[in-house]
Design an enzyme around this catalytic site. Structure first.
Site, short mmCIF file in Angstrom:
data_model
loop_
_atom_site.label_atom_id
_atom_site.label_comp_id
_atom_site.label_asym_id
_atom_site.label_seq_id
_atom_site.Cartn_x
_atom_site.Cartn_y
_atom_site.Cartn_z
N HIS A 81 -1.69 6.90 10.87
CA HIS A 81 -0.31 6.39 10.89
C HIS A 81 0.44 6.82 12.16
O HIS A 81 1.65 7.05 12.13
CB HIS A 81 0.47 6.85 9.65
CG HIS A 81 -0.12 6.39 8.36
ND1 HIS A 81 0.10 5.13 7.85
CD2 HIS A 81 -0.96 7.01 7.49
CE1 HIS A 81 -0.56 5.00 6.70
NE2 HIS A 81 -1.21 6.12 6.47
N ASN A 159 1.15 2.28 1.16
CA ASN A 159 0.66 1.30 2.12
C ASN A 159 1.14 -0.09 1.72
O ASN A 159 1.73 -0.27 0.65
CB ASN A 159 -0.87 1.31 2.19
CG ASN A 159 -1.42 2.56 2.85
OD1 ASN A 159 -0.77 3.17 3.69
ND2 ASN A 159 -2.63 2.94 2.49
N TYR A 369 -1.01 15.99 3.30
CA TYR A 369 0.18 15.49 4.00
C TYR A 369 1.07 16.63 4.47
O TYR A 369 1.47 16.68 5.64
CB TYR A 369 0.97 14.54 3.10
CG TYR A 369 0.48 13.12 3.15
CD1 TYR A 369 1.29 12.10 3.62
CD2 TYR A 369 -0.81 12.78 2.73
CE1 TYR A 369 0.85 10.79 3.67
CE2 TYR A 369 -1.26 11.48 2.78
CZ TYR A 369 -0.43 10.48 3.25
OH TYR A 369 -0.88 9.19 3.31
#
EC number: 1.11.1.6
Length: 536
Positions: A81, A159, A369
């Protein structure tokens, strides 16, 4: 940052200056250029040297500060990303989930009242390519939303496509390695990509979507979003249900064929970023409706898939989409780096009334994350304005690189940086509703789920496509697989055939036709451009 904003955050940063600080030295204006130390810069065109042609001196502090900061302007880009665009906006709840009161299913405050507004920041992105890569590449798109709720931040990180390639986060590094450029050539290789997929039959459904026109959204404004993973909602009684989140663009959904994508890329490889930015600037604010699907918590043996399997779609006829609110994006960032690039999202960032399921991919993402944000931005990334909640914060977390403030409340005894304490310090919040306490029992094992069914929904999706979408899918897969190792081709054709016999047959014929075409062409290396003349 003003003195008012710095109350109770420690004397080290009280009264800190900045671009909007009105305190100036004699002779300065509010627009005067300074160094980071606050020194006025009188000459920003010429370095300090011995004579106009002589060597520079080491004590040239202005030069050293300017160049050394420039050398450090970039932080590590996101491992996935990396290419992204952000926007600010607002989410408005309906107070209901479909026709029912939302409180029946969740106690999360942001959903409870009709018209209740919550500020948001959204980051759209491509996944596998670098920071300045074209936005026309075939790739999933990231759709990450940070809700600044009254109970703290909630990050819904998903997404555009509703599923994923794998269902166990243990495989995630290998997946991304296969999608990234080859370590020996720095060129993305379809052989490497499909070599991984050949050993991952669960990816067949996602491949079917990705290599169709849905793999290249026309722009972010015309793109769906999905939480992908299975989450839970928890009500005031502590009862939980499984949920899936879906964003539907009010503007409609538009995708690009490969030919259309090539045409766009030839003139503008920033087209999606520019489209979003320009739309917001002219007041054409994009909107998305938020829907959820709800399922009773449990294994659901009546289904031919596991509800916790992120490679599967929950059928809408069994689990209808229920409207819960609408998001409007109405303001562009003032600074892309400070906001869009430093924005840090995490699937573990939930508020009361929202909870985790046992989705293996979700649990793996929850660690990864936040861990990557600490590496990429730093341990105090949550003190940055774009990431900080818009509410009271008081912790015993201290120090670390780039600590901007101390998370103490006004009047707190600075000696107390621990809990429990009778002297001072923050106290535990009272629990306002029962905690959700699901029962889990079983042996510790390393095992796949019991209902993998890797091809069923891939076949359904193939048959559900319009004719032109099927044609595009077959053409894209044939082009990608032509010329790769035959063992990889055979395994992928086995998967496509298991999904649908026509699917496998058409891709097989497409590969054969493409390879025959390649064989008939000269194998000379292309020579690009026009021969140049000599320079003066």
């Amino acid at each position: 940052m003003s003195d008012e904003n710095n109350k109770g955050v420690g004397t080290a940063v009280q009264g800190v200056g900045g671009p909007r600080d009105g305190r100036t030295a004699p002779g300065e204006q509010g627009t005067t250029l300074t160094t980071r130390q606050g020194h006025p810069v009188h000459d920003n065109q010429n370095s300090r040297t011995v004579g106009s042609r002589g060597p520079m001196t080491l004590e040239n502090y202005q030069f050293i500060e300017k160049l050394s900061h420039f050398d450090r302007e970039r932080i590590p880009e996101r491992v996935v990303h990396a290419r992204g665009v952000g926007a600010h906006g607002v989410f408005r709840a309906t107070g209901k989930v479909g026709d029912e009161p939302v409180s029946k299913y969740t106690r999360a405050k942001l959903f409870q009242e009709d018209g209740k507004e919550t500020p948001v920041f959204v980051r759209f992105s491509t996944v596998g390519h670098g920071t300045h890569s074209p936005e026309t590449l075939r790739d999933p798109r990231g759709f990450a939303v940070k809700f600044y709720t009254e109970d703290g931040n909630w990050d819904l990180v998903g997404n555009n496509l509703k599923i994923f390639f794998i269902r166990d986060a243990l495989k995630f590094p290998d997946l991304i390695h296969s999608q990234k450029p080859s370590p020996t050539t720095n060129i993305q290789s379809q052989e490497r990509i499909f070599d991984f997929f050949a050993g991952s039959p669960e990816a067949t459904h996602m491949i079917t979507l990705l290599y169709s026109p849905w793999g290249i959204p026309a722009s972010y404004r015309f793109m769906q979003g999905s939480g992908v993973n299975t989450y839970k909602w928890v009500n005031d009684q502590g009862e939980g249900v499984l949920v899936k989140y879906h964003w539907e663009p009010v503007q409609g959904v538009r995708n690009l064929t490969q030919m259309q994508a090539d045409e766009v890329q030839a003139t503008n490889f920033n087209h999606a970023t520019q489209d979003l930015h320009d739309a917001i600037e002219r007041g054409d604010f994009p909107q998305w409706d938020l829907f959820v699907q709800i399922m009773e918590d449990g294994e659901h043996p009546e289904l031919d898939f596991d509800p916790l399997d992120d490679t599967k779609i929950w059928p809408r006829e069994q689990f209808p989409w229920r409207h819960v609110g609408q998001m409007t994006l109405n303001r562009n960032p003032e600074n892309v780096f400070a906001e869009t690039e430093q924005a840090a999202f995490g699937t573990g960032v939930l508020v009361d009334g929202l909870d985790f399921s046992d989705d293996k991919m979700l649990q793996g993402r929850t660690f990864s994350y936040s861990d990557t944000q600490r590496y990429r931005v730093g341990p105090n990334y949550l003190q940055l304005p774009i990431n900080a909640p818009k509410k009271h914060v008081a912790t015993n977390q201290r120090d670390g690189q780039m600590a901007y403030r101390v998370d103490t409340f006004e009047g707190q005894d600075q000696r107390v940086n621990y809990e429990p304490s009778l002297l001072s310090g923050p106290k535990e919040a009272p629990r306002r509703a029962p905690e959700h306490t699901p029962r889990v029992e079983g042996n510790l094992v390393r095992a796949a789920i019991e209902r993998p069914n890797p091809f069923g929904q891939a076949g359904m999706q193939y048959r559900n496509f319009a004719d032109w979408e099927r044609d595009e899918l077959v053409s894209n897969l044939s082009g990608a697989l032509a010329g790769v190792d035959k063992r990889i081709q055979d395994k992928m054709l086995e998967y496509f055939t298991a999904a649908d016999a026509d699917y496998g047959q058409r891709v097989r014929e497409g590969i054969q036709a493409k390879e025959a075409e390649m064989k008939g062409q000269k194998q000379e290396a292309p020579v690009y451009g026009t021969e140049a003349s000599s320079l003066y």
